[in-house]
Design a protein around this motif. Structure first.
Motif, PDB file in Angstrom:
ATOM      1  N   GLY A 173      14.868 -22.141 -12.297  1.00  0.00           N
ATOM      2  CA  GLY A 173      13.822 -21.319 -11.698  1.00  0.00           C
ATOM      3  C   GLY A 173      13.284 -21.916 -10.405  1.00  0.00           C
ATOM      4  N   LEU A 174      13.034 -23.228 -10.421  1.00  0.00           N
ATOM      5  CA  LEU A 174      12.543 -23.882  -9.206  1.00  0.00           C
ATOM      6  C   LEU A 174      13.593 -23.859  -8.104  1.00  0.00           C
ATOM      7  CD1 LEU A 174      10.663 -26.989 -10.639  1.00  0.00           C
ATOM      8  CD2 LEU A 174       9.674 -24.928  -9.638  1.00  0.00           C
ATOM      9  N   ALA A 175      14.866 -23.989  -8.496  1.00  0.00           N
ATOM     10  CA  ALA A 175      15.942 -23.942  -7.500  1.00  0.00           C
ATOM     11  C   ALA A 175      15.978 -22.588  -6.808  1.00  0.00           C
ATOM     12  CB  ALA A 175      17.282 -24.235  -8.168  1.00  0.00           C
ATOM     13  N   GLU A 176      15.846 -21.523  -7.587  1.00  0.00           N
ATOM     14  CA  GLU A 176      15.849 -20.182  -6.993  1.00  0.00           C
ATOM     15  C   GLU A 176      14.627 -19.981  -6.104  1.00  0.00           C
ATOM     16  OE1 GLU A 176      16.219 -17.704 -10.432  1.00  0.00           O
ATOM     17  OE2 GLU A 176      18.381 -18.030 -10.580  1.00  0.00           O
ATOM     18  N   ASP A 177      13.467 -20.468  -6.554  1.00  0.00           N
ATOM     19  CA  ASP A 177      12.254 -20.362  -5.737  1.00  0.00           C
ATOM     20  C   ASP A 177      12.395 -21.145  -4.437  1.00  0.00           C
ATOM     21  OD1 ASP A 177      11.115 -18.798  -7.678  1.00  0.00           O
ATOM     22  OD2 ASP A 177       9.793 -20.366  -8.459  1.00  0.00           O
ATOM     23  N   LEU A 178      12.920 -22.365  -4.544  1.00  0.00           N
ATOM     24  CA  LEU A 178      13.093 -23.201  -3.364  1.00  0.00           C
ATOM     25  C   LEU A 178      14.039 -22.547  -2.366  1.00  0.00           C
ATOM     26  CD1 LEU A 178      12.661 -25.892  -1.851  1.00  0.00           C
ATOM     27  CD2 LEU A 178      14.551 -26.821  -3.203  1.00  0.00           C
ATOM     28  N   LEU A 179      15.149 -22.022  -2.859  1.00  0.00           N
ATOM     29  CA  LEU A 179      16.107 -21.378  -1.963  1.00  0.00           C
ATOM     30  C   LEU A 179      15.527 -20.108  -1.359  1.00  0.00           C
ATOM     31  CD1 LEU A 179      18.839 -21.330  -0.619  1.00  0.00           C
ATOM     32  CD2 LEU A 179      19.748 -20.205  -2.665  1.00  0.00           C
ATOM     33  N   GLN A 180      14.818 -19.331  -2.152  1.00  0.00           N
ATOM     34  CA  GLN A 180      14.210 -18.099  -1.622  1.00  0.00           C
ATOM     35  C   GLN A 180      13.192 -18.428  -0.536  1.00  0.00           C
ATOM     36  OE1 GLN A 180      12.287 -15.668  -4.559  1.00  0.00           O
ATOM     37  NE2 GLN A 180      11.670 -14.139  -3.085  1.00  0.00           N
ATOM     38  N   THR A 181      12.374 -19.446  -0.763  1.00  0.00           N
ATOM     39  CA  THR A 181      11.388 -19.864   0.236  1.00  0.00           C
ATOM     40  C   THR A 181      12.087 -20.317   1.516  1.00  0.00           C
ATOM     41  OG1 THR A 181       9.850 -20.553  -1.490  1.00  0.00           O
ATOM     42  CG2 THR A 181       9.518 -21.497   0.696  1.00  0.00           C
ATOM     43  N   THR A 182      13.148 -21.097   1.357  1.00  0.00           N
ATOM     44  CA  THR A 182      13.884 -21.601   2.513  1.00  0.00           C
ATOM     45  C   THR A 182      14.533 -20.461   3.298  1.00  0.00           C
ATOM     46  OG1 THR A 182      14.322 -23.667   1.347  1.00  0.00           O
ATOM     47  CG2 THR A 182      15.733 -23.155   3.232  1.00  0.00           C
ATOM     48  N   VAL A 232      19.836 -24.609   7.867  1.00  0.00           N
ATOM     49  CA  VAL A 232      19.374 -24.131   6.562  1.00  0.00           C
ATOM     50  C   VAL A 232      19.351 -25.278   5.550  1.00  0.00           C
ATOM     51  CG1 VAL A 232      19.888 -22.560   4.640  1.00  0.00           C
ATOM     52  CG2 VAL A 232      20.070 -21.758   6.989  1.00  0.00           C
ATOM     53  N   ARG A 233      20.376 -26.133   5.584  1.00  0.00           N
ATOM     54  CA  ARG A 233      20.375 -27.297   4.670  1.00  0.00           C
ATOM     55  C   ARG A 233      19.185 -28.193   4.944  1.00  0.00           C
ATOM     56  NH1 ARG A 233      26.496 -28.239   5.110  1.00  0.00           N
ATOM     57  NH2 ARG A 233      25.856 -29.344   6.977  1.00  0.00           N
ATOM     58  N   ARG A 234      18.909 -28.423   6.226  1.00  0.00           N
ATOM     59  CA  ARG A 234      17.771 -29.279   6.563  1.00  0.00           C
ATOM     60  C   ARG A 234      16.461 -28.612   6.131  1.00  0.00           C
ATOM     61  NH1 ARG A 234      16.607 -33.222  11.483  1.00  0.00           N
ATOM     62  NH2 ARG A 234      14.503 -33.753  10.859  1.00  0.00           N
ATOM     63  N   ALA A 235      16.351 -27.313   6.336  1.00  0.00           N
ATOM     64  CA  ALA A 235      15.154 -26.595   5.904  1.00  0.00           C
ATOM     65  C   ALA A 235      14.992 -26.672   4.386  1.00  0.00           C
ATOM     66  CB  ALA A 235      15.228 -25.130   6.354  1.00  0.00           C
ATOM     67  N   LEU A 236      16.107 -26.637   3.662  1.00  0.00           N
ATOM     68  CA  LEU A 236      16.061 -26.748   2.202  1.00  0.00           C
ATOM     69  C   LEU A 236      15.555 -28.117   1.775  1.00  0.00           C
ATOM     70  CD1 LEU A 236      16.832 -25.176  -0.407  1.00  0.00           C
ATOM     71  CD2 LEU A 236      19.046 -26.294  -0.271  1.00  0.00           C
ATOM     72  N   VAL A 237      16.070 -29.161   2.394  1.00  0.00           N
ATOM     73  CA  VAL A 237      15.604 -30.522   2.077  1.00  0.00           C
ATOM     74  C   VAL A 237      14.139 -30.680   2.455  1.00  0.00           C
ATOM     75  CG1 VAL A 237      15.879 -32.959   2.686  1.00  0.00           C
ATOM     76  CG2 VAL A 237      17.886 -31.573   2.170  1.00  0.00           C
ATOM     77  N   ASN A 238      13.744 -30.166   3.617  1.00  0.00           N
ATOM     78  CA  ASN A 238      12.340 -30.274   4.035  1.00  0.00           C
ATOM     79  C   ASN A 238      11.413 -29.496   3.106  1.00  0.00           C
ATOM     80  OD1 ASN A 238      13.032 -31.906   6.168  1.00  0.00           O
ATOM     81  ND2 ASN A 238      13.006 -30.269   7.669  1.00  0.00           N
ATOM     82  N   ALA A 239      11.845 -28.324   2.671  1.00  0.00           N
ATOM     83  CA  ALA A 239      11.022 -27.547   1.742  1.00  0.00           C
ATOM     84  C   ALA A 239      10.911 -28.278   0.408  1.00  0.00           C
ATOM     85  CB  ALA A 239      11.624 -26.161   1.531  1.00  0.00           C
ATOM     86  N   HIS A 240      11.992 -28.888  -0.037  1.00  0.00           N
ATOM     87  CA  HIS A 240      11.946 -29.677  -1.278  1.00  0.00           C
ATOM     88  C   HIS A 240      10.978 -30.842  -1.136  1.00  0.00           C
ATOM     89  CE1 HIS A 240      13.572 -32.929  -3.943  1.00  0.00           C
ATOM     90  NE2 HIS A 240      13.381 -31.957  -4.806  1.00  0.00           N
TER      91      HIS A 240
END
Length: 184
Positions: A49-58, A78-86
């Protein structure tokens, strides 16, 4: 990409044409990269669930900047944005990021979770690593990025990637769950 110009009105760009092209390009990008990004997100969060939320936010944040980032290397961005959002989720309570709704969304695509769930021992070992080491291992070995690309995604030096990788692998080698013969 040039916007079309209307006849008789010099200099007036037709914005809907540009937006439609960007939407099509972004949709194509998401369709081709979604499973890999979701897998990376899952490895970072250890929760579906958190993975889907994180990806959707990114992806929502990337959509807002898509016309600017598509010309460069959008996957890197996008990968960098994903890491930064995490990283940001560790600073902010995750409950503040969710907005409750009345309707429950339909189930998402599998996204490769079955392959990851088969390797629960490895997932548990990754979860025991410090956050930065976990990110390095995910990017280097599971996303198969070079040291330079990993450093660019994480926003650090190549030396930091090397030292974090070395320490993470040393910890994983000593992890009792990974040293059992029946796991291999």
């Amino acid at each position: 990409m040039q916007a079309e110009v209307s006849e008789g009105q010099p200099g007036w760009a037709v914005a809907p044409v540009r937006r439609a092209d960007a939407a099509a390009e972004f949709s194509e990008y998401v369709a081709t990269r979604y499973d890999g990004l979701l897998r990376m997100s899952y490895l970072l969060t250890q929760d579906r669930g958190l993975a889907e939320d994180l990806l959707q936010t990114t992806l929502a944040r990337c959509w807002l900047s898509w016309p600017k980032i598509k010309a460069d290397n959008p996957h890197h961005y996008v990968r960098r944005a994903l890491v930064n959002a995490h990283r940001a989720w560790w600073r902010v309570k995750r409950t503040k990021l969710e907005i409750p709704t009345d309707a429950v969304p339909a189930d998402a695509a599998d996204g490769g979770y079955d392959v990851l769930h088969e390797n629960t021992v490895l997932l548990a070992a990754l979860a025991r690593l410090p956050r930065k080491m976990c990110v390095v291992v995910v990017l280097r070995y599971l996303e198969d990025l070079s040291e330079a690309d990993t450093a660019a995604v994480m926003g650090c030096s190549v030396g930091t990637v090397k030292s974090q990788t070395s320490r993470a692998l040393a910890k994983l080698r000593l992890d009792p769950a990974l040293t059992k013969e029946d796991w291999r």
